[in-house]
Design a protein around this motif. Sequence first.
Motif, PDB file in Angstrom:
ATOM      1  N   ASN A 194      11.925  -5.075  -3.713  1.00  0.00           N
ATOM      2  CA  ASN A 194      13.143  -5.784  -4.084  1.00  0.00           C
ATOM      3  C   ASN A 194      12.768  -7.220  -4.447  1.00  0.00           C
ATOM      4  O   ASN A 194      11.585  -7.598  -4.410  1.00  0.00           O
ATOM      5  N   ARG A 195      13.765  -8.014  -4.798  1.00  0.00           N
ATOM      6  CA  ARG A 195      13.495  -9.370  -5.274  1.00  0.00           C
ATOM      7  C   ARG A 195      12.752 -10.201  -4.225  1.00  0.00           C
ATOM      8  O   ARG A 195      11.820 -10.953  -4.546  1.00  0.00           O
ATOM      9  N   THR A 196      13.134 -10.059  -2.963  1.00  0.00           N
ATOM     10  CA  THR A 196      12.477 -10.825  -1.901  1.00  0.00           C
ATOM     11  C   THR A 196      11.013 -10.450  -1.767  1.00  0.00           C
ATOM     12  O   THR A 196      10.140 -11.309  -1.595  1.00  0.00           O
ATOM     13  N   VAL A 197      10.714  -9.173  -1.858  1.00  0.00           N
ATOM     14  CA  VAL A 197       9.332  -8.708  -1.743  1.00  0.00           C
ATOM     15  C   VAL A 197       8.482  -9.272  -2.883  1.00  0.00           C
ATOM     16  O   VAL A 197       7.366  -9.768  -2.663  1.00  0.00           O
ATOM     17  N   PHE A 198       9.010  -9.233  -4.098  1.00  0.00           N
ATOM     18  CA  PHE A 198       8.273  -9.786  -5.230  1.00  0.00           C
ATOM     19  C   PHE A 198       8.053 -11.290  -5.058  1.00  0.00           C
ATOM     20  O   PHE A 198       6.969 -11.805  -5.320  1.00  0.00           O
ATOM     21  N   GLN A 199       9.092 -12.000  -4.618  1.00  0.00           N
ATOM     22  CA  GLN A 199       8.998 -13.447  -4.469  1.00  0.00           C
ATOM     23  C   GLN A 199       7.980 -13.831  -3.397  1.00  0.00           C
ATOM     24  O   GLN A 199       7.124 -14.704  -3.604  1.00  0.00           O
ATOM     25  N   LEU A 200       8.042 -13.180  -2.239  1.00  0.00           N
ATOM     26  CA  LEU A 200       7.117 -13.508  -1.159  1.00  0.00           C
ATOM     27  C   LEU A 200       5.683 -13.132  -1.534  1.00  0.00           C
ATOM     28  O   LEU A 200       4.744 -13.848  -1.183  1.00  0.00           O
ATOM     29  N   GLY A 201       5.530 -12.020  -2.228  1.00  0.00           N
ATOM     30  CA  GLY A 201       4.193 -11.657  -2.677  1.00  0.00           C
ATOM     31  C   GLY A 201       3.604 -12.725  -3.588  1.00  0.00           C
ATOM     32  O   GLY A 201       2.436 -13.106  -3.452  1.00  0.00           O
ATOM     33  N   ALA A 202       4.417 -13.222  -4.519  1.00  0.00           N
ATOM     34  CA  ALA A 202       3.958 -14.287  -5.416  1.00  0.00           C
ATOM     35  C   ALA A 202       3.668 -15.560  -4.645  1.00  0.00           C
ATOM     36  O   ALA A 202       2.690 -16.263  -4.927  1.00  0.00           O
ATOM     37  N   ASP A 203       4.511 -15.882  -3.663  1.00  0.00           N
ATOM     38  CA  ASP A 203       4.289 -17.081  -2.844  1.00  0.00           C
ATOM     39  C   ASP A 203       2.945 -17.017  -2.129  1.00  0.00           C
ATOM     40  O   ASP A 203       2.302 -18.050  -1.898  1.00  0.00           O
ATOM     41  N   LEU A 204       2.528 -15.822  -1.771  1.00  0.00           N
ATOM     42  CA  LEU A 204       1.256 -15.644  -1.070  1.00  0.00           C
ATOM     43  C   LEU A 204       0.096 -15.371  -2.029  1.00  0.00           C
ATOM     44  O   LEU A 204      -1.005 -15.021  -1.604  1.00  0.00           O
ATOM     45  N   GLY A 205       0.349 -15.514  -3.331  1.00  0.00           N
ATOM     46  CA  GLY A 205      -0.719 -15.394  -4.319  1.00  0.00           C
ATOM     47  C   GLY A 205      -1.111 -13.981  -4.671  1.00  0.00           C
ATOM     48  O   GLY A 205      -2.246 -13.746  -5.103  1.00  0.00           O
ATOM     49  N   MET A 206      -0.177 -13.026  -4.538  1.00  0.00           N
ATOM     50  CA  MET A 206      -0.516 -11.623  -4.778  1.00  0.00           C
ATOM     51  C   MET A 206       0.322 -11.013  -5.890  1.00  0.00           C
ATOM     52  O   MET A 206       1.484 -11.348  -6.061  1.00  0.00           O
ATOM     53  N   GLU A 207      -0.323 -10.106  -6.622  1.00  0.00           N
ATOM     54  CA  GLU A 207       0.342  -9.337  -7.671  1.00  0.00           C
ATOM     55  C   GLU A 207       0.745  -7.970  -7.099  1.00  0.00           C
ATOM     56  O   GLU A 207       0.024  -7.391  -6.275  1.00  0.00           O
ATOM     57  N   PRO A 208       1.887  -7.403  -7.547  1.00  0.00           N
ATOM     58  CA  PRO A 208       2.330  -6.099  -7.040  1.00  0.00           C
ATOM     59  C   PRO A 208       1.753  -4.937  -7.848  1.00  0.00           C
ATOM     60  O   PRO A 208       1.836  -4.913  -9.072  1.00  0.00           O
ATOM     61  N   LEU A 209       1.170  -3.984  -7.156  1.00  0.00           N
ATOM     62  CA  LEU A 209       0.601  -2.815  -7.824  1.00  0.00           C
ATOM     63  C   LEU A 209       1.170  -1.549  -7.202  1.00  0.00           C
ATOM     64  O   LEU A 209       1.080  -1.349  -5.988  1.00  0.00           O
ATOM     65  N   ALA A 210       1.755  -0.697  -8.026  1.00  0.00           N
ATOM     66  CA  ALA A 210       2.282   0.598  -7.572  1.00  0.00           C
ATOM     67  C   ALA A 210       1.290   1.672  -7.995  1.00  0.00           C
ATOM     68  O   ALA A 210       0.082   1.521  -7.839  1.00  0.00           O
ATOM     69  N   TRP A 211       1.764   2.797  -8.568  1.00  0.00           N
ATOM     70  CA  TRP A 211       0.866   3.867  -8.985  1.00  0.00           C
ATOM     71  C   TRP A 211       1.509   4.694 -10.084  1.00  0.00           C
ATOM     72  O   TRP A 211       2.717   4.645 -10.309  1.00  0.00           O
ATOM     73  N   THR A 212       0.679   5.458 -10.765  1.00  0.00           N
ATOM     74  CA  THR A 212       1.131   6.363 -11.819  1.00  0.00           C
ATOM     75  C   THR A 212       1.109   7.808 -11.349  1.00  0.00           C
ATOM     76  O   THR A 212       2.035   8.578 -11.612  1.00  0.00           O
ATOM     77  N   VAL A 213       0.027   8.171 -10.658  1.00  0.00           N
ATOM     78  CA  VAL A 213      -0.166   9.540 -10.175  1.00  0.00           C
ATOM     79  C   VAL A 213      -0.178   9.534  -8.656  1.00  0.00           C
ATOM     80  O   VAL A 213      -1.016   8.863  -8.040  1.00  0.00           O
ATOM     81  N   ASP A 214       0.756  10.284  -8.049  1.00  0.00           N
ATOM     82  CA  ASP A 214       0.810  10.412  -6.596  1.00  0.00           C
ATOM     83  C   ASP A 214       0.218  11.770  -6.204  1.00  0.00           C
ATOM     84  O   ASP A 214       0.766  12.821  -6.554  1.00  0.00           O
ATOM     85  N   THR A 215      -0.889  11.755  -5.492  1.00  0.00           N
ATOM     86  CA  THR A 215      -1.523  13.014  -5.093  1.00  0.00           C
ATOM     87  C   THR A 215      -0.755  13.725  -3.977  1.00  0.00           C
ATOM     88  O   THR A 215      -0.972  14.911  -3.739  1.00  0.00           O
ATOM     89  N   GLU A 216       0.120  12.952  -3.294  1.00  0.00           N
ATOM     90  CA  GLU A 216       0.857  13.487  -2.133  1.00  0.00           C
ATOM     91  C   GLU A 216      -0.100  14.135  -1.121  1.00  0.00           C
ATOM     92  O   GLU A 216       0.221  15.121  -0.464  1.00  0.00           O
ATOM     93  N   ASP A 217      -1.264  13.528  -1.012  1.00  0.00           N
ATOM     94  CA  ASP A 217      -2.266  14.081  -0.086  1.00  0.00           C
ATOM     95  C   ASP A 217      -1.846  13.967   1.372  1.00  0.00           C
ATOM     96  O   ASP A 217      -2.354  14.691   2.230  1.00  0.00           O
ATOM     97  N   TRP A 218      -0.887  13.087   1.645  1.00  0.00           N
ATOM     98  CA  TRP A 218      -0.430  12.926   3.035  1.00  0.00           C
ATOM     99  C   TRP A 218       0.247  14.200   3.549  1.00  0.00           C
ATOM    100  O   TRP A 218       0.361  14.414   4.767  1.00  0.00           O
ATOM    101  N   THR A 219       0.715  15.065   2.636  1.00  0.00           N
ATOM    102  CA  THR A 219       1.332  16.330   3.052  1.00  0.00           C
ATOM    103  C   THR A 219       0.276  17.412   3.318  1.00  0.00           C
ATOM    104  O   THR A 219       0.625  18.521   3.742  1.00  0.00           O
ATOM    105  N   ARG A 220      -0.982  17.108   3.042  1.00  0.00           N
ATOM    106  CA  ARG A 220      -2.103  18.050   3.210  1.00  0.00           C
ATOM    107  C   ARG A 220      -1.848  19.380   2.471  1.00  0.00           C
ATOM    108  O   ARG A 220      -1.835  20.450   3.070  1.00  0.00           O
ATOM    109  N   PRO A 221      -1.692  19.288   1.149  1.00  0.00           N
ATOM    110  CA  PRO A 221      -1.391  20.502   0.367  1.00  0.00           C
ATOM    111  C   PRO A 221      -2.624  21.339   0.056  1.00  0.00           C
ATOM    112  O   PRO A 221      -2.502  22.413  -0.537  1.00  0.00           O
ATOM    113  N   GLY A 222      -3.796  20.854   0.411  1.00  0.00           N
ATOM    114  CA  GLY A 222      -5.030  21.566   0.121  1.00  0.00           C
ATOM    115  C   GLY A 222      -5.922  20.769  -0.820  1.00  0.00           C
ATOM    116  O   GLY A 222      -5.432  20.013  -1.667  1.00  0.00           O
TER     117      GLY A 222
END
Length: 278
Positions: A194-222
């Motif tokens: 959200n806006r606060t997360v983006f603002q605080l990240g910038a205040d701390l000198g960080m860029e936001p990175l998400a993802w394109t491909v989610d492996t969903e490996d946390w579900t242990r699908p094999g």
Amino acid sequence: MTKDQLLSRRRALITGAAVLGAAGTAGVLAARAGDAPVPPAAPAAGPQAQPALRPSAYRLQPLTGEGPPPPEPAPTLVRHEPFLRMPGRGRTMLLTFDDGPDPRYTPHILDTLAEYEVHASFFVCGEMASYNKDLLARMADEGHVVGNHTWSHPLLTRLRRGRIRSEMERTSDVIEDACGERPEWFRAPYGAWNRTVFQLGADLGMEPLAWTVDTEDWTRPGVRTIAGRVEKGAAPGVVVLSHDAGGNRAQSVRALRDYLPRLIDAGYHLTVPRRQYA
């Protein structure tokens, strides 16, 4: 004393004063002509005597710490959305691992990356990182990016501003302590921004990175399913999300060994994100 004697003494005094006056005038004239008068003899130097500096020498003494100030770092822009992919030439992809480090799984992932001379990004949780600083140091030493994934992996959009900042700042402190520098990249848990997360990240000198491909490996699908999702989603600029902690990640470790050599054989270059200043 007779009158003649008084006159003789008076003449002698007048003559001596005239000689002294002439000598003084000659010294002044000599100085004006560029010939400095001979200075008086210097006193004998004692055991603690120090040679005096000339006035110009004083002016040449540098002040301790004096010099141009260091350049200010470029400010981090406040983004309105995270990066989902990275621009670049050719078949470039990013592998990222969240929630670690975990001493049971992270070392195996690092070993595989080192075997194939590939760099990846690790978005670490401060709570885990504080007990495994040696793994963070290894990540940095081997050329990987160490990013901020908050302290305790909460849903940031439900927290107050002060708590969000604490979650991010404490983790950056741990990363700096282990790696020698503060992180430049941040990933919100669950992909909740959200806006606060983006603002605080910038205040701390960080860029936001998400993802394109989610492996969903946390579900242990094999192992085959995880590897298939990566290979199917492979494309220039793609960011792949996997995990090296947060549960049993043995499948994630084995899947990496399966798909990584095939990506390399297909001509993909696995690298790390670069800062964007526009």
